[in-house]
Design an enzyme around this catalytic site. Structure first.
Site: not given
Length: 190
Positions: A18, A90, A178, A181
């Site tokens: 992430s 990226e 996470c 959440c």
């Protein structure tokens, strides 16, 4: 023992995770180690990524290494024959041709190190990363820390309400969450 004429086998390494998980930092670390070992390296990033620098790959903690920004991923194939390591940051912003480019380079004996988001802000597989994961010899999934509960984060939650797939930004636009959440936030936003 290795013969001096033996050609090293190429490979594909993928660093994914992430936002704020340390992908670019790990890419830079691996590339600097290759430089230290006197290996010839080339580094690329998508021209669209101008967040910190036009001509450098830069991590969130501001470590950097010079690179070549490109719009067309096939331009990477023009690297010199003596290049031993190619870094790509990226990678999710490139199209699916990146998989073929990485395969071609690895088949030439080049070590290809790719870093990118594995999922987009909706939690869906992002760009060429899933295909690269399938063909890579080495995969490292890195994690951020959830800003809401402190567990390992694997989602990049977008704070803005833009529906565009690509929205460049930092902590003002994204937060690492996470699974629990992230699911709670996404349910509340519906």
């Amino acid at each position: 023992m290795f013969s001096e004429n033996a050609k090293k086998s190429g490979c594909i390494e993928v660093i994914c995770g992430s936002m704020f998980s340390g992908k670019t930092e790990e890419l830079i670390r691996r590339l600097k180690r290759a430089q230290f070992a006197n290996q010839k390296i080339e580094i690329f990033k998508p021209a669209v990524d101008t967040r910190y620098s036009d001509m450098d790959v830069v991590s969130h903690d501001l470590h950097s290494i010079p690179c070549t920004p490109i719009k067309d991923v096939t331009k990477i194939l023009a690297v010199a024959d003596d290049v031993q390591v190619v870094g790509i940051d990226e990678a999710q912003f490139f199209d699916e041709r990146l998989t073929d480019v990485a395969q071609t380079l690895a088949n030439r004996g080049v070590r290809v190190i790719v870093a990118g988001l594995d999922t987009d802000y909706l939690g869906k597989p992002f760009g060429p990363i899933p295909a690269l994961l399938a063909i890579a010899e080495d995969v490292q999934k890195v994690h951020a820390i959830c800003v809401r509960c402190g567990n390992l984060a694997n989602h990049s939650h977008r704070l803005s309400h833009s529906k565009k797939l690509v929205v460049l930004g930092e902590k003002d636009v994204y937060e690492p969450l996470c699974r629990q959440c992230y699911n709670e936030v996404m349910a509340a936003e519906k």
